[in-house]
Design a protein around this motif. Sequence first.
Motif, PDB file in Angstrom:
ATOM      1  N   ASN A 205       0.817  -1.223   0.000  1.00 57.59           N
ATOM      2  CA  ASN A 205       0.000   0.000   0.000  1.00 57.59           C
ATOM      3  C   ASN A 205       0.849   1.272   0.000  1.00 57.59           C
ATOM      4  OD1 ASN A 205      -2.449  -1.526   0.138  1.00 57.59           O
ATOM      5  ND2 ASN A 205      -2.058  -1.829   2.324  1.00 57.59           N
TER       6      ASN A 205
ATOM      7  N   VAL B  39       2.071   4.749  -0.889  1.00 57.87           N
ATOM      8  CA  VAL B  39       1.522   6.003  -1.394  1.00 57.87           C
ATOM      9  C   VAL B  39       2.611   7.066  -1.287  1.00 57.87           C
ATOM     10  CG1 VAL B  39      -0.163   7.849  -0.995  1.00 57.87           C
ATOM     11  CG2 VAL B  39      -0.852   5.438  -0.763  1.00 57.87           C
TER      12      VAL B  39
ATOM     13  N   GLU C 212       2.918  11.259  -2.067  1.00 62.95           N
ATOM     14  CA  GLU C 212       2.275  12.501  -2.479  1.00 62.95           C
ATOM     15  C   GLU C 212       3.266  13.650  -2.420  1.00 62.95           C
ATOM     16  OE1 GLU C 212      -0.972  12.944   0.221  1.00 62.95           O
ATOM     17  OE2 GLU C 212      -2.233  11.456  -0.804  1.00 62.95           O
TER      18      GLU C 212
ATOM     19  N   ARG D  92      -0.453  12.825  -6.457  1.00 61.60           N
ATOM     20  CA  ARG D  92      -0.251  11.466  -5.934  1.00 61.60           C
ATOM     21  C   ARG D  92       0.572  10.695  -6.966  1.00 61.60           C
ATOM     22  NH1 ARG D  92      -5.096   8.376  -3.365  1.00 61.60           N
ATOM     23  NH2 ARG D  92      -3.486   7.791  -1.859  1.00 61.60           N
TER      24      ARG D  92
ATOM     25  N   LEU E 197       2.309   7.862  -6.374  1.00 59.29           N
ATOM     26  CA  LEU E 197       2.026   6.441  -6.179  1.00 59.29           C
ATOM     27  C   LEU E 197       0.708   6.307  -5.435  1.00 59.29           C
ATOM     28  CD1 LEU E 197       5.545   5.058  -5.108  1.00 59.29           C
ATOM     29  CD2 LEU E 197       4.488   4.931  -7.375  1.00 59.29           C
ATOM     30  N   ARG E 198      -0.126   5.327  -5.868  1.00 66.72           N
ATOM     31  CA  ARG E 198      -1.477   5.211  -5.335  1.00 66.72           C
ATOM     32  C   ARG E 198      -1.730   3.795  -4.809  1.00 66.72           C
ATOM     33  NH1 ARG E 198      -5.001   9.189  -7.965  1.00 66.72           N
ATOM     34  NH2 ARG E 198      -3.738  10.544  -9.305  1.00 66.72           N
ATOM     35  N   GLY E 199      -1.062   3.444  -3.714  1.00 66.63           N
ATOM     36  CA  GLY E 199      -1.327   2.157  -3.082  1.00 66.63           C
ATOM     37  C   GLY E 199      -0.658   0.984  -3.769  1.00 66.63           C
TER      38      GLY E 199
ATOM     39  N   GLY F 225       5.087   7.092 -12.386  1.00 65.89           N
ATOM     40  CA  GLY F 225       5.460   6.809 -11.001  1.00 65.89           C
ATOM     41  C   GLY F 225       6.624   5.855 -10.866  1.00 65.89           C
TER      42      GLY F 225
ATOM     43  N   ASP G 248      -0.176   5.973 -14.008  1.00 67.44           N
ATOM     44  CA  ASP G 248      -0.692   6.948 -13.034  1.00 67.44           C
ATOM     45  C   ASP G 248      -0.526   6.465 -11.596  1.00 67.44           C
ATOM     46  OD1 ASP G 248      -1.433   8.621 -15.118  1.00 67.44           O
ATOM     47  OD2 ASP G 248      -3.463   7.804 -15.230  1.00 67.44           O
ATOM     48  N   GLY G 249       0.636   5.903 -11.296  1.00 66.93           N
ATOM     49  CA  GLY G 249       0.951   5.526  -9.923  1.00 66.93           C
ATOM     50  C   GLY G 249       0.343   4.239  -9.442  1.00 66.93           C
ATOM     51  N   GLU G 250      -0.236   3.450 -10.357  1.00 67.20           N
ATOM     52  CA  GLU G 250      -0.853   2.177  -9.973  1.00 67.20           C
ATOM     53  C   GLU G 250      -0.335   1.054 -10.862  1.00 67.20           C
ATOM     54  OE1 GLU G 250      -5.236   2.857  -8.390  1.00 67.20           O
ATOM     55  OE2 GLU G 250      -4.998   3.732 -10.396  1.00 67.20           O
TER      56      GLU G 250
END
Length: 251
Positions: free
Chosen positions: A18, A20, A22, A31, A33-35, A55, A227-229
């Motif tokens: 998880n 993250v 920001e 953001r 990284l998103r989890g 990311g 997009d960070g995912e």
Amino acid sequence: MTAEGRTAGTVPVLRVRNLVKEYGAGEARVRALRGVSLDVERGDYVAIMGASGSGKSTLMNILGCLDVPTSGTYLIDGADAGRLDEHRLALLRNRRVGFVFQSFNLIPRMSALANVELPLVYGGVRPAERRARALAALEQVGLTDRVHHQPNQLSGGQQQRVAVARALVTAPALLLADEPTGNLDTASTRDVLEILDRLSASGRTIVLITHEDDVAGHAKRVIRLVDGEIVDDRRQAPVDGPPPRLPEAAP
């Protein structure tokens, strides 16, 4: 024993949960990284891919203990990086992570041998042992005839091979390569990728950051970020015979 000198066990070299990251605040908050969650097992060879802004560079910095996440956990070789102060984090980075950067990051007025010895100097290793280990690392990358050359006396491909030797000299748990072929011509790219292939075959744990499909094709597993995912995480079929050759550069 693995190439890292430890008995292979159940603890992954990397365990991320998880994650993250920001930047900024309020309406300007981004953001990066998103989890993100992933494991990298000992001896794996992973390519992390993504376009600019995906990311992947942020993730690389966190995996290499060069940055800290906003939230989430990150364990390297069983050590929780989030629980370490700055000094112990630097020790973890020096002892357990070997870095290979796109720009080589060699010290200009130092020989190849001295550049490779540098992490061992920071680690307090005695001079005789430093020299022996650095020479062995340079032999691994085929540069025993260039040990006394300075970076400006070496080609780009040779400089990157020195950087790989420097990353190996501490026998790290993780070899982290950030766009390692980004500044190389076709022939030098092929040489560096073949070295990484051999290291992987010997049991090294490698995480490679790249945006090039040809480069990622050498890895056993490809993770794609958007997009960070993580949007894709798959293992690749092994390639029989020698590593694939890249197409020749256009005249």
